[in-house]
Motif scaffolding. Structure first.
Motif, PDB file in Angstrom:
ATOM      1  N   ARG A 248       0.841  -1.184   0.000  1.00  0.00           N
ATOM      2  CA  ARG A 248       0.000   0.000   0.000  1.00  0.00           C
ATOM      3  C   ARG A 248       0.883   1.244   0.000  1.00  0.00           C
ATOM      4  O   ARG A 248       1.946   1.267   0.621  1.00  0.00           O
ATOM      5  CB  ARG A 248      -0.887  -0.005   1.240  1.00  0.00           C
ATOM      6  N   MET A 249       0.448   2.286  -0.698  1.00  0.00           N
ATOM      7  CA  MET A 249       1.268   3.476  -0.844  1.00  0.00           C
ATOM      8  C   MET A 249       1.493   4.166   0.500  1.00  0.00           C
ATOM      9  O   MET A 249       0.556   4.379   1.274  1.00  0.00           O
ATOM     10  CB  MET A 249       0.632   4.451  -1.836  1.00  0.00           C
ATOM     11  N   GLU A 250       2.724   4.528   0.735  1.00  0.00           N
ATOM     12  CA  GLU A 250       3.113   5.212   1.971  1.00  0.00           C
ATOM     13  C   GLU A 250       2.693   6.678   1.905  1.00  0.00           C
ATOM     14  O   GLU A 250       2.598   7.279   0.831  1.00  0.00           O
ATOM     15  CB  GLU A 250       4.630   5.117   2.125  1.00  0.00           C
ATOM     16  N   THR A 251       2.412   7.271   3.060  1.00  0.00           N
ATOM     17  CA  THR A 251       2.179   8.706   3.174  1.00  0.00           C
ATOM     18  C   THR A 251       3.395   9.339   3.814  1.00  0.00           C
ATOM     19  O   THR A 251       3.831   8.920   4.889  1.00  0.00           O
ATOM     20  CB  THR A 251       0.925   9.011   4.013  1.00  0.00           C
ATOM     21  N   VAL A 252       3.963  10.348   3.158  1.00  0.00           N
ATOM     22  CA  VAL A 252       5.212  10.951   3.608  1.00  0.00           C
ATOM     23  C   VAL A 252       4.985  12.429   3.901  1.00  0.00           C
ATOM     24  O   VAL A 252       3.955  13.006   3.553  1.00  0.00           O
ATOM     25  CB  VAL A 252       6.316  10.785   2.549  1.00  0.00           C
ATOM     26  N   ALA A 253       5.951  13.050   4.543  1.00  0.00           N
ATOM     27  CA  ALA A 253       5.874  14.475   4.844  1.00  0.00           C
ATOM     28  C   ALA A 253       6.039  15.296   3.566  1.00  0.00           C
ATOM     29  O   ALA A 253       6.712  14.875   2.618  1.00  0.00           O
ATOM     30  CB  ALA A 253       6.966  14.848   5.840  1.00  0.00           C
ATOM     31  N   TYR A 254       5.431  16.472   3.558  1.00  0.00           N
ATOM     32  CA  TYR A 254       5.549  17.394   2.431  1.00  0.00           C
ATOM     33  C   TYR A 254       6.727  18.323   2.688  1.00  0.00           C
ATOM     34  O   TYR A 254       6.704  19.134   3.614  1.00  0.00           O
ATOM     35  CB  TYR A 254       4.250  18.182   2.278  1.00  0.00           C
ATOM     36  N   THR A 255       7.777  18.189   1.884  1.00  0.00           N
ATOM     37  CA  THR A 255       9.014  18.944   2.085  1.00  0.00           C
ATOM     38  C   THR A 255       9.446  19.582   0.764  1.00  0.00           C
ATOM     39  O   THR A 255      10.435  19.159   0.156  1.00  0.00           O
ATOM     40  CB  THR A 255      10.135  18.037   2.626  1.00  0.00           C
ATOM     41  N   PRO A 256       8.741  20.620   0.282  1.00  0.00           N
ATOM     42  CA  PRO A 256       9.032  21.166  -1.044  1.00  0.00           C
ATOM     43  C   PRO A 256      10.414  21.778  -1.186  1.00  0.00           C
ATOM     44  O   PRO A 256      10.915  21.916  -2.316  1.00  0.00           O
ATOM     45  CB  PRO A 256       7.934  22.213  -1.244  1.00  0.00           C
ATOM     46  N   ASP A 257      11.046  22.156  -0.082  1.00  0.00           N
ATOM     47  CA  ASP A 257      12.385  22.741  -0.154  1.00  0.00           C
ATOM     48  C   ASP A 257      13.491  21.701  -0.110  1.00  0.00           C
ATOM     49  O   ASP A 257      14.665  22.044  -0.272  1.00  0.00           O
ATOM     50  CB  ASP A 257      12.586  23.744   0.986  1.00  0.00           C
ATOM     51  N   SER A 258      13.150  20.443   0.116  1.00  0.00           N
ATOM     52  CA  SER A 258      14.163  19.384   0.171  1.00  0.00           C
ATOM     53  C   SER A 258      13.574  18.087  -0.381  1.00  0.00           C
ATOM     54  O   SER A 258      13.431  17.103   0.337  1.00  0.00           O
ATOM     55  CB  SER A 258      14.661  19.183   1.603  1.00  0.00           C
ATOM     56  N   LEU A 259      13.229  18.127  -1.656  1.00  0.00           N
ATOM     57  CA  LEU A 259      12.659  16.951  -2.312  1.00  0.00           C
ATOM     58  C   LEU A 259      13.754  15.903  -2.474  1.00  0.00           C
ATOM     59  O   LEU A 259      14.832  16.185  -2.993  1.00  0.00           O
ATOM     60  CB  LEU A 259      12.081  17.349  -3.667  1.00  0.00           C
ATOM     61  N   GLU A 260      13.471  14.693  -2.033  1.00  0.00           N
ATOM     62  CA  GLU A 260      14.518  13.685  -1.932  1.00  0.00           C
ATOM     63  C   GLU A 260      14.729  12.891  -3.202  1.00  0.00           C
ATOM     64  O   GLU A 260      15.857  12.686  -3.647  1.00  0.00           O
ATOM     65  CB  GLU A 260      14.194  12.736  -0.776  1.00  0.00           C
ATOM     66  N   SER A 261      13.663  12.400  -3.801  1.00  0.00           N
ATOM     67  CA  SER A 261      13.788  11.554  -4.977  1.00  0.00           C
ATOM     68  C   SER A 261      12.438  11.475  -5.671  1.00  0.00           C
ATOM     69  O   SER A 261      11.389  11.714  -5.063  1.00  0.00           O
ATOM     70  CB  SER A 261      14.246  10.143  -4.595  1.00  0.00           C
ATOM     71  N   PHE A 262      12.454  11.117  -6.955  1.00  0.00           N
ATOM     72  CA  PHE A 262      11.203  10.938  -7.674  1.00  0.00           C
ATOM     73  C   PHE A 262      10.391   9.798  -7.067  1.00  0.00           C
ATOM     74  O   PHE A 262       9.164   9.860  -7.002  1.00  0.00           O
ATOM     75  CB  PHE A 262      11.475  10.656  -9.150  1.00  0.00           C
ATOM     76  N   GLU A 263      11.073   8.787  -6.599  1.00  0.00           N
ATOM     77  CA  GLU A 263      10.391   7.639  -5.999  1.00  0.00           C
ATOM     78  C   GLU A 263       9.640   8.057  -4.735  1.00  0.00           C
ATOM     79  O   GLU A 263       8.484   7.684  -4.535  1.00  0.00           O
ATOM     80  CB  GLU A 263      11.406   6.544  -5.680  1.00  0.00           C
TER      81      GLU A 263
END
Length: 329
Positions: free
Chosen positions: A3-18
């Motif tokens: 099931r798809m994970e829910t992650v924090a919204y961090t627009p200033d430090s986007l980690e990866s496309f995945e």
């Protein structure tokens, strides 16, 4: 299938496309696809899907599916939308998105497989990764209409150049098709109904294998974007001028239907953009496939355009129920 994970919204430090493929807490977000395909005899179609997760209702997150096909020879347009207030019609997993029996997207090492089903057509296509994914604007962060407003942002990336092969079934005839698809993932915490956030978006797909993404907010005098070269380099593109040269009225609303584009220092710098047909309403936004021409009048690109009504209509914020007439639910 996880099931798809829910992650924090961090627009200033986007980690990866995945990671940003996943859902984000407190956000509305969407997986959006616009493809241009042709049959073996050169008959051109555009297809589109959007799967939206509405974060404004965080417990259930309603889901919305939109599916469309346009015959670019005759102008015939077929569209459906379906809303699941409980979200139960939608499946969101790491490597599979689905919505009832209308839509399925499967990811694997080689790309994506997309299946769409409408009462008037079906499409089953394979999308290669092409040049891969690219962050847009400021390392993936886009201000939605008001530059510097941290309460109105999105993350945004695309696979802009996905080689496409498969089968289109239309009017009881199944035909092989080939073409290119542009795939977006975007989402954020901006106010969905604010007029300041109403946009005119373009994906320019040049015949030489390059792309430009233009995200303009004419009402606010603000624009951003991305330029992607044929060999896979990208840069922010926010020094351009997009001027509306023609408007039309459709569904009681005013829409842009022609532009002059000036992009200093990029490619041929000056272009005219005009719809091949005058476009179609999908929910509360307007879509057009356009021809992009240089100053010599030569077609150098095709552009998929998405317009929101609040740009040119002062009485419109987040859309109008009148725009939904004739839409299949």
């Amino acid at each position: 299938m996880a099931r798809m994970e829910t992650v924090a919204y961090t627009p200033d430090s986007l980690e990866s496309f995945e990671r940003e493929w996943m859902l984000h807490r407190g956000c509305s977000e969407w997986w959006y696809c616009t493809g241009i395909v042709e049959t073996e005899d050169g008959h051109r179609y555009t297809y589109q899907f959007t799967l939206v997760s509405m974060g404004a209702v965080p417990v259930v997150r309603p889901k919305l599916l939109q599916v469309a096909l346009t015959d670019m020879v005759t102008g015939e347009h077929h569209y459906l939308q379906d809303v699941s207030l409980s979200g139960r019609k939608a499946t969101l997993a790491d490597d599979r998105l689905a919505y009832s029996d209308r839509f399925e997207l499967i990811r694997d090492a080689d790309g994506m497989r997309v299946r769409l089903r409408h009462k008037d057509f079906s499409i089953d296509v394979r999308l290669g990764w092409g040049k891969g994914a690219f962050w847009h604007c400021d390392n993936g962060k886009l201000y939605m209409g008001v530059e510097g407003d941290e309460k109105a942002t999105t993350y945004y990336y695309s696979y802009p150049h996905m080689p496409t092969t498969g089968t289109l079934t239309f009017k009881d005839k199944a035909e092989p098709v080939t073409g290119k698809t542009w795939f977006d993932k975007q989402g954020g915490n901006y106010p969905l109904t604010a007029r300041e956030s109403q946009w005119e978006w373009m994906s320019l797909r040049f015949h030489d294998g390059e792309e430009m993404m233009l995200f303009a907010f004419p009402h606010m005098g603000y624009a951003d974007g991305t330029y992607i070269t044929a060999d896979g380099r990208s840069e922010r593109l926010n020094d351009y001028t997009l001027t509306t040269t023609r408007t039309i009225t459709h569904a009681g609303k005013k829409w842009s239907a022609g532009w002059d584009l000036v992009v200093p220092g990029k490619k041929e710098e000056r272009y005219t953009i005009a719809p091949i047909f005058d476009g179609n309403i999908n929910l509360s936004y307007f879509e057009e496939l356009c021809s992009v021409r240089n100053e010599a009048g030569e077609e150098v690109a095709l552009a998929f355009v998405e317009l929101l009504p609040g740009v040119l209509n002062e009485d419109n914020k987040g859309g109008s129920a009148s725009l939904l007439k004739g839409v299949e639910f």
